[in-house]
Motif scaffolding. Structure first.
Motif, PDB file in Angstrom:
ATOM      1  N   MET A  32       1.067  -1.470   0.228  1.00 24.37           N
ATOM      2  CA  MET A  32      -0.109   0.275   0.064  1.00 24.37           C
ATOM      3  C   MET A  32       0.638   1.477  -0.055  1.00 24.37           C
ATOM      4  N   GLY A  33       2.439   1.493   0.029  1.00 23.37           N
ATOM      5  CA  GLY A  33       2.977   2.330   0.127  1.00 23.37           C
ATOM      6  C   GLY A  33       2.897   2.712   1.824  1.00 23.37           C
ATOM      7  N   THR A  34       2.889   2.345   2.618  1.00 27.60           N
ATOM      8  CA  THR A  34       2.611   2.747   3.872  1.00 27.60           C
ATOM      9  C   THR A  34       3.316   1.989   5.302  1.00 27.60           C
ATOM     10  N   THR A  35       3.693   2.477   6.168  1.00 26.22           N
ATOM     11  CA  THR A  35       4.424   2.010   7.705  1.00 26.22           C
ATOM     12  C   THR A  35       3.302   0.566   8.083  1.00 26.22           C
ATOM     13  N   ALA A  36       4.025   0.129   8.701  1.00 25.42           N
ATOM     14  CA  ALA A  36       3.105  -0.983   9.573  1.00 25.42           C
ATOM     15  C   ALA A  36       2.790  -1.224  10.788  1.00 25.42           C
ATOM     16  N   ALA A  37       2.676  -0.645  12.103  1.00 20.46           N
ATOM     17  CA  ALA A  37       3.030  -0.565  13.420  1.00 20.46           C
ATOM     18  C   ALA A  37       2.583  -1.446  14.064  1.00 20.46           C
ATOM     19  N   GLY A  38       2.242  -2.262  15.225  1.00 20.33           N
ATOM     20  CA  GLY A  38       2.424  -3.380  16.248  1.00 20.33           C
ATOM     21  C   GLY A  38       1.499  -2.241  17.153  1.00 20.33           C
ATOM     22  N   ILE A  39       0.691  -3.345  18.154  1.00 18.49           N
ATOM     23  CA  ILE A  39       0.207  -2.717  19.202  1.00 18.49           C
ATOM     24  C   ILE A  39      -0.709  -4.312  19.402  1.00 18.49           C
ATOM     25  N   ILE A  40       0.018  -4.180  21.374  1.00 20.48           N
ATOM     26  CA  ILE A  40       0.537  -4.784  21.990  1.00 20.48           C
ATOM     27  C   ILE A  40      -0.186  -4.679  23.281  1.00 20.48           C
ATOM     28  N   LEU A  41      -0.943  -5.280  24.221  1.00 21.19           N
ATOM     29  CA  LEU A  41      -1.462  -4.755  25.681  1.00 21.19           C
ATOM     30  C   LEU A  41      -0.702  -5.810  26.455  1.00 21.19           C
ATOM     31  N   GLY A  42      -0.139  -5.013  27.708  1.00 18.49           N
ATOM     32  CA  GLY A  42      -0.192  -4.958  28.660  1.00 18.49           C
ATOM     33  C   GLY A  42       0.722  -5.603  28.848  1.00 18.49           C
ATOM     34  N   LYS A  43       1.641  -6.546  29.817  1.00 22.56           N
ATOM     35  CA  LYS A  43       3.266  -6.863  30.071  1.00 22.56           C
ATOM     36  C   LYS A  43       3.177  -7.431  29.506  1.00 22.56           C
ATOM     37  N   VAL A  44       4.806  -7.372  29.346  1.00 21.27           N
ATOM     38  CA  VAL A  44       5.842  -8.979  28.306  1.00 21.27           C
ATOM     39  C   VAL A  44       6.832  -8.856  28.814  1.00 21.27           C
ATOM     40  N   ASN A  45       7.747  -9.916  28.738  1.00 17.20           N
ATOM     41  CA  ASN A  45       8.918 -10.385  28.891  1.00 17.20           C
ATOM     42  C   ASN A  45       9.847 -10.027  27.883  1.00 17.20           C
ATOM     43  N   ASP A  46       8.944 -10.368  26.942  1.00 20.81           N
ATOM     44  CA  ASP A  46       9.617 -10.094  25.779  1.00 20.81           C
ATOM     45  C   ASP A  46      10.555  -8.895  25.092  1.00 20.81           C
ATOM     46  N   ASN A  47      11.161  -8.954  24.258  1.00 19.74           N
ATOM     47  CA  ASN A  47      11.540  -7.439  24.250  1.00 19.74           C
ATOM     48  C   ASN A  47      11.246  -7.425  22.686  1.00 19.74           C
ATOM     49  N   LEU A  48      10.988  -5.870  22.550  1.00 18.67           N
ATOM     50  CA  LEU A  48       9.530  -6.391  21.425  1.00 18.67           C
ATOM     51  C   LEU A  48      10.150  -5.065  20.607  1.00 18.67           C
ATOM     52  N   ALA A  49      10.971  -5.018  21.289  1.00 24.86           N
ATOM     53  CA  ALA A  49      11.977  -3.731  19.671  1.00 24.86           C
ATOM     54  C   ALA A  49      12.650  -4.665  18.489  1.00 24.86           C
ATOM     55  N   GLU A  50      12.796  -6.415  19.434  1.00 23.95           N
ATOM     56  CA  GLU A  50      12.828  -6.867  18.267  1.00 23.95           C
ATOM     57  C   GLU A  50      12.095  -7.713  17.318  1.00 23.95           C
ATOM     58  N   LEU A  51      11.131  -7.211  17.398  1.00 22.45           N
ATOM     59  CA  LEU A  51       9.958  -7.314  16.644  1.00 22.45           C
ATOM     60  C   LEU A  51       9.843  -7.126  15.477  1.00 22.45           C
ATOM     61  N   GLY A  52      10.309  -6.012  15.018  1.00 17.85           N
ATOM     62  CA  GLY A  52      11.453  -4.838  14.157  1.00 17.85           C
ATOM     63  C   GLY A  52      11.816  -5.523  12.873  1.00 17.85           C
ATOM     64  N   LYS A  53      11.855  -6.939  13.105  1.00 10.87           N
ATOM     65  CA  LYS A  53      12.618  -8.053  12.102  1.00 10.87           C
ATOM     66  C   LYS A  53      11.600  -8.191  11.164  1.00 10.87           C
ATOM     67  N   TYR A  54      10.646  -8.525  11.674  1.00 12.07           N
ATOM     68  CA  TYR A  54       9.349  -8.478  11.021  1.00 12.07           C
ATOM     69  C   TYR A  54       8.682  -7.185  10.465  1.00 12.07           C
ATOM     70  N   GLY A  55       9.547  -6.186  10.331  1.00  8.60           N
ATOM     71  CA  GLY A  55       9.417  -5.554   9.134  1.00  8.60           C
ATOM     72  C   GLY A  55       8.205  -4.386   9.797  1.00  8.60           C
ATOM     73  N   VAL A  56       7.902  -4.485  11.033  1.00 10.54           N
ATOM     74  CA  VAL A  56       7.170  -3.431  11.412  1.00 10.54           C
ATOM     75  C   VAL A  56       8.135  -2.066  12.083  1.00 10.54           C
ATOM     76  N   THR A  57       7.886  -0.983  11.798  1.00  8.22           N
ATOM     77  CA  THR A  57       8.408   0.163  12.580  1.00  8.22           C
ATOM     78  C   THR A  57       8.362   0.587  13.852  1.00  8.22           C
ATOM     79  N   THR A  58       7.122   0.606  14.571  1.00  6.16           N
ATOM     80  CA  THR A  58       6.888   0.572  15.288  1.00  6.16           C
ATOM     81  C   THR A  58       5.989   0.142  16.462  1.00  6.16           C
ATOM     82  N   ILE A  59       6.406  -0.236  17.981  1.00  9.90           N
ATOM     83  CA  ILE A  59       4.879  -1.601  18.354  1.00  9.90           C
ATOM     84  C   ILE A  59       4.989  -0.289  19.438  1.00  9.90           C
TER      85      ILE A  59
END
Lengths: 321, 247
Positions: A32-59
């Motif tokens: 679509m010629g745009t960017t994708a972001a993720g949204i996560i609810l609650g506390k998690v123990n994972d490093n969310l910045a690493e989710l950028g490797k799937y191609g999203v710019t912001t969590i």
């Protein structure tokens, strides 16, 4: 105009299905010629910045601990608010247990057209047309979403997660969290097993195993393959195996890469729960078993002789003693 | 206690699916129509059980569809339920259907709204969640057990890899699946009674349709099952590993 992907978590960890929808959301955004972001609810123990490797710019995170227990009403309001605050026009969910409940609510809240059970990326060459499975996997429908905001819930295991390079910016979203109306009083998870809906390989047994005492051959095969174990309805109804293993129309619906059916005839109700599997292997002593018509590979013969040989051969290939 | 049970008309599970008119319509030739099994076996029967326990309970049934849905809704009335509503509109858009049901629910006021976990035709599993959002109620999906304690319900629902137990104050919307109740067959008394139960046909509320079906397609035909001899298990495993790359 951007894509917002809902990241499902359980037990403080991002779920496997989330990697698939992140990949899907990023690919769709590129299309679509745009960017994708993720949204996560609650506390998690994972490093969310690493989710950028799937191609999203912001969590976007709303790290209120109350959100670790799902109340779909509370979650839907936050996700809808976040979509509006970030200017998202396409929202992507997994069509898994919680995703399908939240996606429907968000779609109604935003008055957004919903395709639930999407099987691939939309065709955006002329409008916005999404292919989805219908009639319990017996067909596909191409659905045009005609509203400005669009919601897609993607069938689990319908695309592979693709990890590349990259890191996402993790940003806390300041959105009011309503008091939940649902109180969860108990959670009973089956431990030590691979959840069927997330399993890459499923080994499933039917009446051909003749009794619960004979399940050892199946479990051995599942173990060397790292597979989830399942059963047909008669086996579940006879309590040979626990109810949660029942796959089929009325049981769990699975879509693994490999589904191995041992001593299952393949009634249409069973196929309705497994026919989205990529490769199906059938071992049955009855050459007329209808399952052979749907399968990719088959052996007609005695499963009690064949399955231990399969286990031994796989061990050889995998180098397991 | 007022319960609304949502009923959908679907092709029988064993239907061979085919399309017509350039793959834009289901070929209804030879299709046997049934009450969506999840609506019938689980949500309707559980509502009937609640009425058996408390006879003051009122059960309303609702379907969104044309006159061809009448036999289905009569059959549902034969199982149980006091009164049925058919909202006279043809649509395949989840939002349109859910908004119609929510409109009826907002007018009549229900303590409980039950749906099946999904309809076996479009498999979207969307109506329950949408109705819940539109009436502003909590939504418990994939429920396997339901107990009522006054104005509070205890609901067990399936989650990935297990189950959870939730307590919620009414009103609530719930989608039902196996475990919730046992299938029943209408008896002659029920069938006779259903003939005189009220079935109101109401015109749809003005609601936008947000999606439309462009066309259908059947999955590509399987290449056929590759058969391996029973005395050559190693070959099957080789094929799975090297050809299918399945492990």
């Amino acid at each position: 105009m951007s894509v917002l992907v809902y990241i499902d978590q359980s037990d403080n960890h991002v779920k496997k299905s989330a990697y698939e929808v992140l990949t899907y959301g990023a690919k769709l955004a590129a299309q679509m010629g745009t960017t994708a972001a993720g949204i996560i609810l609650g506390k998690v123990n994972d490093n969310l910045a690493e989710l950028g490797k799937y191609g999203v710019t912001t969590i976007h995170q709303v790290s209120n601990e109350r959100l670790n227990q799902l109340d779909t009403q509370v979650a839907a309001k936050i996700i809808a608010d976040a979509a509006q605050a970030t200017g998202a026009t396409v929202l992507v969910f997994s069509q898994n247990h919680s995703g399908k409940a939240i996606a429907a609510r968000v779609a109604a809240r935003l008055k957004a057209g919903l395709v639930a059970g999407a099987a691939g990326l939309p065709d955006t060459s002329n409008g916005f047309v999404v292919k989805k499975t219908v009639f319990s996997g017996k067909a596909f429908a191409n659905i045009s979403i005609n509203s400005p905001i669009k919601v897609i819930a993607l069938n689990p295991n319908s695309i592979s997660a693709v990890a590349g390079e990259g890191s996402a910016t993790v940003a806390e979203l300041n959105i009011a969290v309503d008091a939940p109306k649902v109180t969860i009083t108990a959670v009973n998870k089956i431990t030590g097993e691979i959840p069927l809906t997330e399993a890459d390989i499923v080994v499933s047994g039917g009446r051909g195993l003749k009794g619960p005492e004979n399940w050892g051959v199946l479990l051995d095969l599942a173990k060397v393959l790292g597979a989830g174990t399942a059963c047909s309805r008669p086996v579940g109804d006879a309590h040979w195996r626990p109810h949660h293993e029942h796959v089929g129309q009325t049981g769990v619906q699975v879509a693994p890469n490999l589904y191995i059916a041992l001593g299952i005839s393949g009634a249409i109700q069973h196929l309705a729960g497994v026919n989205r599997s990529k490769i199906m292997v059938v071992i049955n002593k009855d050459p007329e078993a209808p399952f052979f018509k749907a399968a990719d590979y088959g052996i007609v013969g005695d499963l009690f002789e064949i399955v231990p040989q399969m286990t031994a051969e796989i061990k050889k290939i995998k180098g397991i003693a | 206690m007022k319960i609304l049970v949502c009923i959908s008309k679907t092709p029988d599970t064993t239907t061979k699916i085919a399309f017509k008119d350039g793959n834009t319509q289901l070929d209804e030739n030879g299709v046997q129509w049934i009450i969506n099994p999840y609506d019938e076996w689980y949500s309707l029967v559980r509502a009937i059980e609640l009425k058996e326990k408390d006879p003051s309970t009122i059960i309303h049934l609702v379907t969104v569809g044309g006159a061809d849905c009448d036999p289905i809704i009569r059959k549902a009335l034969a199982l149980g339920g006091d009164e049925a509503f058919r909202i006279n509109a043809e649509s395949t858009d989840s939002y349109f259907i859910a908004a119609q049901i929510a409109d009826l629910a907002n007018k009549n006021g229900y303590d409980l709204i039950f749906t099946g976990k999904e309809a076996i035709d479009y498999n979207s599993a969307a109506i329950g969640g949408m109705v819940a959002e539109l009436v502003g109620a909590p939504y418990l999906s994939l429920a396997t057990l339901f107990e009522l304690n006054g104005q509070t319900a205890t609901i067990t629902r399936e989650i990935e890899g297990g189950e959870e137990v939730a307590i919620v104050a009414l009103p609530v919307v719930m989608s039902c699946q196996k475990g919730m109740a046992e299938q029943r067959i209408p008896n002659m008394r029920g069938i006779m009674a259903a003939r005189t139960k009220p079935l109101q046909v109401i015109e749809p509320a003005a609601v936008d349709t947000l999606t439309s079906i462009v066309g259908f397609e059947l999955p590509p035909a399987k290449a056929g099952c590759k058969m391996v001899a029973a005395d050559n298990v190693a070959e099957l495993v080789r094929l799975l590993h090297e050809e299918a790359k399945a492990f």
